[in-house]
Design a protein around this motif. Sequence first.
Motif, PDB file in Angstrom:
ATOM      1  N   VAL A 266       0.783  -1.081   0.052  1.00 49.03           N
ATOM      2  CA  VAL A 266      -0.136   0.064  -0.067  1.00 49.03           C
ATOM      3  C   VAL A 266       1.011   1.345   0.049  1.00 49.03           C
ATOM      4  CG1 VAL A 266      -0.175  -0.157   2.619  1.00 49.03           C
ATOM      5  CG2 VAL A 266      -1.912   1.311   1.319  1.00 49.03           C
ATOM      6  N   GLN A 267       0.647   2.185  -0.816  1.00 51.28           N
ATOM      7  CA  GLN A 267       1.417   3.305  -0.936  1.00 51.28           C
ATOM      8  C   GLN A 267       0.776   4.496   0.177  1.00 51.28           C
ATOM      9  OE1 GLN A 267       0.668   5.293  -4.644  1.00 51.28           O
ATOM     10  NE2 GLN A 267       1.862   6.916  -4.362  1.00 51.28           N
ATOM     11  N   VAL A 268       1.784   5.072   0.825  1.00 54.75           N
ATOM     12  CA  VAL A 268       1.654   6.099   1.791  1.00 54.75           C
ATOM     13  C   VAL A 268       2.229   7.357   1.428  1.00 54.75           C
ATOM     14  CG1 VAL A 268       1.228   4.386   3.537  1.00 54.75           C
ATOM     15  CG2 VAL A 268       3.424   5.170   3.120  1.00 54.75           C
ATOM     16  N   PRO A 269       2.129   8.490   2.058  1.00 54.59           N
ATOM     17  CA  PRO A 269       2.865   9.576   1.465  1.00 54.59           C
ATOM     18  C   PRO A 269       4.326   9.493   2.061  1.00 54.59           C
ATOM     19  CG  PRO A 269       0.830  10.102   2.632  1.00 54.59           C
ATOM     20  CD  PRO A 269       0.898   8.772   2.753  1.00 54.59           C
ATOM     21  N   ASN A 270       4.906  10.450   1.756  1.00 55.25           N
ATOM     22  CA  ASN A 270       6.317  10.580   2.114  1.00 55.25           C
ATOM     23  C   ASN A 270       6.558  11.227   3.472  1.00 55.25           C
ATOM     24  OD1 ASN A 270       7.471   9.658  -0.300  1.00 55.25           O
ATOM     25  ND2 ASN A 270       7.481  11.664  -1.207  1.00 55.25           N
ATOM     26  N   VAL A 271       6.306  10.416   4.429  1.00 51.00           N
ATOM     27  CA  VAL A 271       6.477  10.369   5.923  1.00 51.00           C
ATOM     28  C   VAL A 271       7.457   9.441   6.473  1.00 51.00           C
ATOM     29  CG1 VAL A 271       4.258  11.355   6.181  1.00 51.00           C
ATOM     30  CG2 VAL A 271       4.673   9.150   6.709  1.00 51.00           C
ATOM     31  N   ARG A 272       7.955   9.542   7.781  1.00 53.03           N
ATOM     32  CA  ARG A 272       9.025   8.819   8.245  1.00 53.03           C
ATOM     33  C   ARG A 272       8.227   7.688   9.125  1.00 53.03           C
ATOM     34  NH1 ARG A 272      12.461  10.871  11.846  1.00 53.03           N
ATOM     35  NH2 ARG A 272      11.298  13.212  11.896  1.00 53.03           N
ATOM     36  N   LEU A 273       8.083   6.663   8.676  1.00 56.46           N
ATOM     37  CA  LEU A 273       7.387   5.571   9.290  1.00 56.46           C
ATOM     38  C   LEU A 273       8.219   4.746  10.243  1.00 56.46           C
ATOM     39  CD1 LEU A 273       6.171   3.860   6.083  1.00 56.46           C
ATOM     40  CD2 LEU A 273       4.859   5.617   7.485  1.00 56.46           C
ATOM     41  N   PRO A 274       7.397   4.923  11.692  1.00 60.19           N
ATOM     42  CA  PRO A 274       8.211   3.933  12.544  1.00 60.19           C
ATOM     43  C   PRO A 274       8.100   2.541  12.315  1.00 60.19           C
ATOM     44  CG  PRO A 274       5.930   4.660  13.426  1.00 60.19           C
ATOM     45  CD  PRO A 274       6.117   5.485  12.000  1.00 60.19           C
ATOM     46  N   SER A 275       7.455   1.973  11.593  1.00 60.20           N
ATOM     47  CA  SER A 275       7.129   0.747  11.169  1.00 60.20           C
ATOM     48  C   SER A 275       6.515   0.528   9.762  1.00 60.20           C
ATOM     49  CB  SER A 275       6.421  -0.248  12.155  1.00 60.20           C
ATOM     50  OG  SER A 275       4.855   0.233  12.142  1.00 60.20           O
ATOM     51  N   THR A 276       6.850  -0.570   9.079  1.00 64.71           N
ATOM     52  CA  THR A 276       6.437  -0.592   7.525  1.00 64.71           C
ATOM     53  C   THR A 276       5.462  -1.698   7.222  1.00 64.71           C
ATOM     54  OG1 THR A 276       8.574  -1.801   7.256  1.00 64.71           O
ATOM     55  CG2 THR A 276       8.716   0.541   6.854  1.00 64.71           C
ATOM     56  N   GLY A 277       4.809  -2.221   8.119  1.00 64.79           N
ATOM     57  CA  GLY A 277       3.856  -3.131   7.737  1.00 64.79           C
ATOM     58  C   GLY A 277       3.457  -4.036   8.806  1.00 64.79           C
ATOM     59  N   CYS A 278       2.973  -5.204   8.414  1.00 66.14           N
ATOM     60  CA  CYS A 278       2.492  -6.470   9.217  1.00 66.14           C
ATOM     61  C   CYS A 278       2.512  -7.550   8.577  1.00 66.14           C
ATOM     62  CB  CYS A 278       1.423  -5.960  10.285  1.00 66.14           C
ATOM     63  SG  CYS A 278      -0.216  -6.090   8.985  1.00 66.14           S
ATOM     64  N   ALA A 279       2.176  -8.676   8.969  1.00 66.05           N
ATOM     65  CA  ALA A 279       2.006  -9.862   8.337  1.00 66.05           C
ATOM     66  C   ALA A 279       1.200  -9.682   7.051  1.00 66.05           C
ATOM     67  CB  ALA A 279       1.567 -10.996   9.346  1.00 66.05           C
ATOM     68  N   GLY A 280       1.698  -9.973   5.805  1.00 60.02           N
ATOM     69  CA  GLY A 280       0.586  -9.831   4.636  1.00 60.02           C
ATOM     70  C   GLY A 280       0.831  -8.480   4.159  1.00 60.02           C
ATOM     71  N   LEU A 281       1.247  -7.463   4.728  1.00 63.20           N
ATOM     72  CA  LEU A 281       0.973  -6.084   4.429  1.00 63.20           C
ATOM     73  C   LEU A 281       2.317  -5.289   4.391  1.00 63.20           C
ATOM     74  CD1 LEU A 281      -0.793  -3.610   3.554  1.00 63.20           C
ATOM     75  CD2 LEU A 281      -1.469  -3.523   5.962  1.00 63.20           C
ATOM     76  N   ILE A 282       2.669  -4.637   3.364  1.00 61.83           N
ATOM     77  CA  ILE A 282       4.031  -3.893   3.361  1.00 61.83           C
ATOM     78  C   ILE A 282       3.610  -2.246   2.932  1.00 61.83           C
ATOM     79  CG2 ILE A 282       6.270  -3.433   2.291  1.00 61.83           C
ATOM     80  CD1 ILE A 282       6.426  -6.674   1.830  1.00 61.83           C
ATOM     81  N   LEU A 283       4.009  -1.460   3.767  1.00 62.68           N
ATOM     82  CA  LEU A 283       3.773  -0.039   3.489  1.00 62.68           C
ATOM     83  C   LEU A 283       4.906   0.569   2.486  1.00 62.68           C
ATOM     84  CD1 LEU A 283       2.674   1.426   6.999  1.00 62.68           C
ATOM     85  CD2 LEU A 283       1.510   0.226   5.211  1.00 62.68           C
ATOM     86  N   LEU A 284       4.444   1.214   1.607  1.00 63.19           N
ATOM     87  CA  LEU A 284       5.774   1.850   0.618  1.00 63.19           C
ATOM     88  C   LEU A 284       5.460   3.339   0.421  1.00 63.19           C
ATOM     89  CD1 LEU A 284       5.721  -0.865  -2.299  1.00 63.19           C
ATOM     90  CD2 LEU A 284       7.368  -0.674  -0.279  1.00 63.19           C
ATOM     91  N   GLU A 285       6.454   4.143   1.116  1.00 64.90           N
ATOM     92  CA  GLU A 285       6.320   5.560   0.812  1.00 64.90           C
ATOM     93  C   GLU A 285       6.193   5.791  -0.818  1.00 64.90           C
ATOM     94  OE1 GLU A 285       8.315   3.969   2.712  1.00 64.90           O
ATOM     95  OE2 GLU A 285       9.154   4.878   4.221  1.00 64.90           O
ATOM     96  N   SER A 286       5.746   6.863  -1.050  1.00 68.75           N
ATOM     97  CA  SER A 286       5.745   7.562  -2.445  1.00 68.75           C
ATOM     98  C   SER A 286       7.108   7.372  -3.135  1.00 68.75           C
ATOM     99  CB  SER A 286       4.902   8.486  -2.824  1.00 68.75           C
ATOM    100  OG  SER A 286       3.424   8.427  -2.508  1.00 68.75           O
ATOM    101  N   SER A 287       8.085   7.971  -2.230  1.00 67.59           N
ATOM    102  CA  SER A 287       9.365   8.088  -2.768  1.00 67.59           C
ATOM    103  C   SER A 287       9.975   6.818  -2.989  1.00 67.59           C
ATOM    104  CB  SER A 287      10.235   9.003  -2.018  1.00 67.59           C
ATOM    105  OG  SER A 287      10.172   8.166  -0.630  1.00 67.59           O
ATOM    106  N   LEU A 288       9.823   5.619  -2.377  1.00 66.76           N
ATOM    107  CA  LEU A 288      10.278   4.412  -2.923  1.00 66.76           C
ATOM    108  C   LEU A 288       9.646   3.818  -4.339  1.00 66.76           C
ATOM    109  CD1 LEU A 288      10.729   2.469   0.558  1.00 66.76           C
ATOM    110  CD2 LEU A 288      12.201   3.615  -0.598  1.00 66.76           C
ATOM    111  N   LEU A 289       8.446   4.068  -4.269  1.00 67.01           N
ATOM    112  CA  LEU A 289       7.647   3.419  -5.365  1.00 67.01           C
ATOM    113  C   LEU A 289       8.141   4.272  -6.843  1.00 67.01           C
ATOM    114  CD1 LEU A 289       4.238   2.752  -4.227  1.00 67.01           C
ATOM    115  CD2 LEU A 289       5.232   1.039  -5.477  1.00 67.01           C
ATOM    116  N   GLN A 290       8.348   5.556  -6.668  1.00 65.70           N
ATOM    117  CA  GLN A 290       8.796   6.393  -7.821  1.00 65.70           C
ATOM    118  C   GLN A 290      10.190   6.784  -7.821  1.00 65.70           C
ATOM    119  OE1 GLN A 290       6.143   9.657  -6.862  1.00 65.70           O
ATOM    120  NE2 GLN A 290       4.321   8.722  -7.553  1.00 65.70           N
ATOM    121  N   SER A 291      10.798   5.897  -7.025  1.00 64.87           N
ATOM    122  CA  SER A 291      12.375   6.207  -7.271  1.00 64.87           C
ATOM    123  C   SER A 291      12.851   5.830  -8.593  1.00 64.87           C
ATOM    124  CB  SER A 291      13.215   5.296  -6.129  1.00 64.87           C
ATOM    125  OG  SER A 291      14.504   5.298  -6.523  1.00 64.87           O
TER     126      SER A 291
END
Length: 660
Positions: A266-291
Amino acid sequence: MKNLFLTVSLLGLITPAWAQQASGASPVLDVQHYEISAEVVPDKSFVKGEVKIRFVLLEDSVSLPFELNTRLSLLGVRDEEDVSYSTSFDNFESSRLRVRGSETFRKGTEKTLTFRFEGTLEKETYAFLDTPQAESAVIYPEGAILLSEGNWFPSHRLPLDAATATVKITVPLGFSVVAPGEMRSIETLGISEVFTWESGQLLTRIPVVVARFFRQKFEDSSIPLTFYVTEAFDRDLRPFVDEVTQMLEFFQSEYGPLPKEALNFVQVPNVRLPSTGCAGLILLESSLLQSPAIPIMELARRVARQWWGYSLRPGRSSDAWLQDGFATYAALRYFEVKHSDRFSTELAREAVSALKYESNAPVSKGLELQSGSAQYQSIVASKGAWILYMLGQLVGREQFDGMLGDWYRQKAQQTVNTSEFVAFIQERTGEDYRWFFVQWVDSVGVPEFRIDYTIYKLRDGGFKIRGQIKQNIELFRMPLEVRIETKGQPEDKELNVRGKSTAFTFPTETMPLRMELDPNGKVLSDSPRMRIAVHVALGEEYQALKEFLPAIREFEKATQLNPRTSIAHYRLGEVFFEQRNLSTAANSFRDALNGDRKPDWVETWIHIYLGKIYDVLGQRQRALAEYQKAVNTKVDYNSAQAEAQKYLKETYSSPQSVIG
């Protein structure tokens, strides 16, 4: 770099942190399931809902501990029989609350409490700092990021007390919700929609993301992948999907099947995340997806947590490295096998990352360092990965990597601790490596080696080298490789370094020319070269946060250690350029050209920046000459060639100032 090294546990005076229980009292309850129902109103940054928490009492207790975000109001707590309970918040840690009833809560009892809550979770604004901020619970007009670290619903000891969860979120029409597990239903209620997600797998974190998503499914790989991206996203996801598929296949071959039948991104805005997901789910900042280039190391780390952290779960705060240290090591293994030409570079980067803050705390500080912080990433993730890499050198890399796979398969879907891992290594190798874990997990400090030696010519025609290896830590112990360069073939030796000084005598057949310590980089250590890299890395960290004064100080420290360090001069030039101090920026860029010109892309970008400076000063011919020099290098790091070609065709103009 500090030389402090805490070794009291080696003397038997205390038990290592990894062999103790987590700090504070033992948990009094074990949560079995969260049932969360909430309404999220993006344009008002408002959330209102309830959570039913089913748990089992582990001890008799007059009160029960939970956590809730301080910006939310607790409206009431009732049990399954509709009995009301009183609550109070901690005077010192206001996010902590305690629930009390008329009677003592008895050990072994299963109970369900329903908490009702509401409040606003507005995005904090920083007038002085235009940079991504750490966000763990925020609702804004475009959606919401609700992470369990933000305590956006009443909870207990996440991420250590894992539980299953059902999440039912109501949002305005047009918005979508992504949460852990499988989506069970979408129900339309007037101008709202209700999204229900359910996870039967134990979760250490329960993230919820709200936005106007488009769903892209890829079912042609061994693991079905679904990407939830925003309306504005227009990139081709296929290269990303191919890399992720290769990662999943590799990690499954190393550790076993993915614990989930499918994986959501799931795409999230460009924020500094304290964690990046859980079982079966990965968070991706827009900057990572659009690199421009796929961020393989960070992506591999996040994928690897599906095994290390979400399936095999750390049991205590001090065991956090069993997630992030192991996931980082797994990502390095992926590089070693699938991108072998870049493995040594990534390993060196993790060494620099580890040295940035390693003297501040031992790895066993774990979650006390705050998951997602720069210190946590340095100490728990990067140093943790290097600990495994060094242990592999002691045990044997092939044998060790096989052992890691075996340990994961034994402990999958379980809670584990460092003591169990230490015992497993001892059982499989027949060697007592407790000294290693005390030295590297429970202590701070890394060695800085130096060598003194004398070469003797023997009567029989051979040679002998006699000397001492010295380092700065009193009770240090580690095998160390030594390479003797001779007029013939190099000769490799191994020496067990103990204490601050270790004597050696090595015979050689041909005349020795020089000696090199740890030629294959098997020990995490300090050196003048590493200190320069650490100062540059710290400066880059401050630079990314637009904290320019501390960034300048770090880069200047690097140039003081070695005036020919081009990368430090280049970064200084970037900072001064961003501050519009063009004269000083130009001087720094010229200093970089007079240095070692490493890495090779530095020269290209220096010419681009000098060209921009000349354009701003109205010296177009000099600017054209610099852009052409950039083109002539033929180095295209970070799209340098396109940038140079652009300004060969048009004059660069700096952002407009207040005077026009």
